[in-house]
Write a protein that holds these residues in place. Structure first.
Motif, short mmCIF file in Angstrom:
data_model
loop_
_atom_site.label_atom_id
_atom_site.label_comp_id
_atom_site.label_asym_id
_atom_site.label_seq_id
_atom_site.Cartn_x
_atom_site.Cartn_y
_atom_site.Cartn_z
N ALA A 68 0.83 -1.20 0.00
CA ALA A 68 0.00 0.00 0.00
C ALA A 68 0.87 1.25 0.00
CB ALA A 68 -0.93 0.00 1.21
N PHE A 69 0.26 2.34 -0.44
CA PHE A 69 0.90 3.65 -0.45
C PHE A 69 -0.14 4.68 -0.04
CE2 PHE A 69 2.05 7.46 -3.16
CZ PHE A 69 3.08 7.90 -2.33
N TYR A 70 0.22 5.51 0.95
CA TYR A 70 -0.70 6.50 1.52
C TYR A 70 -0.06 7.88 1.37
CZ TYR A 70 -3.50 8.87 5.15
OH TYR A 70 -4.32 9.73 5.86
N LYS A 71 -0.83 8.83 0.86
CA LYS A 71 -0.26 10.16 0.67
C LYS A 71 -1.31 11.24 0.94
CE LYS A 71 -1.23 10.84 -4.27
NZ LYS A 71 -0.62 11.15 -5.60
N SER A 72 -0.81 12.43 1.24
CA SER A 72 -1.68 13.59 1.40
C SER A 72 -1.71 14.39 0.10
CB SER A 72 -1.16 14.48 2.54
OG SER A 72 0.09 15.06 2.18
N ILE A 73 -2.74 15.20 -0.04
CA ILE A 73 -2.82 16.17 -1.13
C ILE A 73 -2.54 17.53 -0.51
CG2 ILE A 73 -4.22 17.12 -2.98
CD1 ILE A 73 -3.62 14.10 -3.23
N PRO A 74 -1.34 18.08 -0.71
CA PRO A 74 -0.97 19.32 -0.02
C PRO A 74 -1.89 20.48 -0.37
CG PRO A 74 0.96 18.26 -0.99
CD PRO A 74 -0.24 17.56 -1.55
N LYS A 75 -2.13 21.32 0.62
CA LYS A 75 -2.86 22.56 0.38
C LYS A 75 -1.91 23.60 -0.21
CE LYS A 75 -5.96 21.80 4.33
NZ LYS A 75 -6.44 22.33 5.63
N ALA A 76 -2.47 24.65 -0.75
CA ALA A 76 -1.67 25.70 -1.38
C ALA A 76 -0.81 26.41 -0.35
CB ALA A 76 -2.57 26.69 -2.10
N SER A 77 0.43 26.70 -0.72
CA SER A 77 1.33 27.44 0.16
C SER A 77 0.99 28.94 0.13
CB SER A 77 2.79 27.23 -0.28
OG SER A 77 3.14 25.87 -0.25
N PHE A 78 1.40 29.65 1.18
CA PHE A 78 1.26 31.11 1.20
C PHE A 78 2.31 31.69 2.13
CE2 PHE A 78 -1.71 29.45 4.40
CZ PHE A 78 -1.37 30.18 5.53
N SER A 79 2.54 32.99 2.01
CA SER A 79 3.53 33.66 2.84
C SER A 79 2.96 34.97 3.37
CB SER A 79 4.82 33.91 2.05
OG SER A 79 4.57 34.79 0.96
N HIS A 80 3.66 35.53 4.35
CA HIS A 80 3.21 36.77 4.97
C HIS A 80 4.45 37.60 5.32
CE1 HIS A 80 2.09 39.27 8.54
NE2 HIS A 80 1.09 39.56 7.75
N ASN A 81 4.46 38.86 4.91
CA ASN A 81 5.56 39.74 5.26
C ASN A 81 5.37 40.27 6.66
OD1 ASN A 81 6.84 39.51 2.72
ND2 ASN A 81 5.47 41.05 1.84
N ALA A 82 6.33 39.96 7.53
CA ALA A 82 6.17 40.27 8.95
C ALA A 82 7.13 41.36 9.42
CB ALA A 82 6.38 39.01 9.78
N GLY A 83 7.39 42.31 8.56
CA GLY A 83 8.21 43.44 8.97
C GLY A 83 9.63 43.35 8.44
N GLU A 84 10.42 44.40 8.72
CA GLU A 84 11.79 44.44 8.25
C GLU A 84 12.67 45.17 9.26
OE1 GLU A 84 11.78 48.41 5.43
OE2 GLU A 84 11.01 46.53 4.57
N THR A 85 13.95 44.84 9.22
CA THR A 85 14.94 45.51 10.06
C THR A 85 16.15 45.83 9.19
OG1 THR A 85 15.88 43.38 10.73
CG2 THR A 85 14.23 44.36 12.19
N ARG A 86 16.84 46.93 9.50
CA ARG A 86 18.02 47.32 8.74
C ARG A 86 19.26 46.73 9.40
NH1 ARG A 86 19.36 50.71 4.86
NH2 ARG A 86 17.21 51.47 4.72
N LYS A 87 19.99 45.94 8.63
CA LYS A 87 21.21 45.32 9.13
C LYS A 87 22.38 46.31 9.09
CE LYS A 87 24.17 41.28 8.38
NZ LYS A 87 24.40 40.06 7.55
N ASP A 88 22.48 47.02 7.98
CA ASP A 88 23.49 48.07 7.84
C ASP A 88 23.00 49.02 6.76
OD1 ASP A 88 24.16 46.88 5.30
OD2 ASP A 88 25.43 45.45 6.37
N GLU A 89 23.86 49.90 6.29
CA GLU A 89 23.44 50.92 5.33
C GLU A 89 23.00 50.32 3.99
OE1 GLU A 89 26.50 53.79 4.86
OE2 GLU A 89 26.26 54.62 6.89
N LYS A 90 23.51 49.14 3.67
CA LYS A 90 23.22 48.55 2.37
C LYS A 90 22.28 47.34 2.42
CE LYS A 90 27.58 49.93 0.21
NZ LYS A 90 28.79 49.48 -0.53
N THR A 91 21.92 46.90 3.61
CA THR A 91 21.16 45.66 3.71
C THR A 91 19.93 45.84 4.60
OG1 THR A 91 23.22 44.40 3.54
CG2 THR A 91 21.26 43.19 4.28
#
Length: 252
Positions: A68-91
């Motif tokens: 036997a073989f059992y598998k899931s049918i994955p749901k659609a992926s999604f993402s969320h932008n959760a803010g930003e921080t400045r690492k240095d002047e260029k990044t």
């Protein structure tokens, strides 16, 4: 043995042969019963995840000749932008919360007592199989019966050795006398059509002979297989290295 008994015996043997050789396809739906709580994520992302969990997830079991073989049918992926921080002047570091529903793959070989699961962690370049035997601390057959898709089902309550406090209600039908079912619930005297516990319900919604031998995926012989305690140690190591969020660096 008289003629009637011979005919009856022949019918029983033939009936059993049909079920042992047939190619079954069983479609299941899983419903989560509670919201999940995630750590180190935004409330907006958690709300999206819980809304997505309310949509029943589909699973399929293919069976042929004891394998036997059992598998899931994955749901659609999604993402969320959760803010930003400045690492240095260029990044600038952008924190992106990502939901990805990986495909579950479980393999059953008729000569083995346990089952094989497929694991893939692309972000740390780890891909392997794990083998486990279902070790129950409790197996309690009950008198209750229900009908699922016109099949009479019997009840057995079980708990696993590693979490004895969680009781699973397993409904199986002897009308399809094969040893098969979702995940590790494949050791009972009939096809498992429903699994219940305090966090989810998984129920068969369609049973047919539409499965093909080619639907039963084969294990990749090039990948390593970790077994039982070795698998536990491997998973502990892997989970320590897998992050729950990803950070995207954008240079200005």
């Amino acid at each position: 043995m008289n003629l009637f008994n011979r005919i009856l015996l022949g019918t029983v043997i033939t009936f059993g042969s049909i079920y042992s050789a047939q190619h079954l396809k069983v479609e299941y739906e899983r419903t989560d019963l509670h919201d999940t709580k995630l750590s180190s994520v935004s409330q907006e992302f958690q709300d999206k995840v819980n809304a997505n969990r309310k949509i029943p997830q589909k699973f399929i079991l293919y069976y042929a000749d004891g394998n036997a073989f059992y598998k899931s049918i994955p749901k659609a992926s999604f993402s969320h932008n959760a803010g930003e921080t400045r690492k240095d002047e260029k990044t600038v570091l952008h924190k992106k919360e990502i939901y990805k529903d990986d495909e579950l793959k479980v393999y059953y070989h008729k000569k083995d007592k346990g089952f094989y699961g497929y694991y893939n962690f692309p972000n740390i370049k780890e891909e392997f199989y794990g083998y486990k035997e279902s070790k129950f601390s409790q197996i309690d057959y009950k008198e209750e019966t229900i009908q699922i898709d016109n099949y009479p089902c019997k009840l057995v309550e079980v708990s696993f050795e590693h979490m004895p406090a969680t009781i699973y209600k397993i409904w199986y039908t002897e009308d399809i006398p094969i040893v098969a079912g979702p995940n590790g619930f494949n050791v009972f005297p009939g096809l498992v059509l429903r699994v219940e516990c305090d966090t989810f319900v998984l129920t068969a919604v369609k049973i047919s002979n539409d499965g093909k031998l080619s639907d039963i995926e084969k294990i990749n012989p090039k990948l390593k297989i970790y077994k039982n305690e070795e698998l536990d140690a491997k998973m502990k190591d892997v989970m320590e290295r897998v992050g729950k969020t990803s950070t995207e660096e954008i240079k200005l």
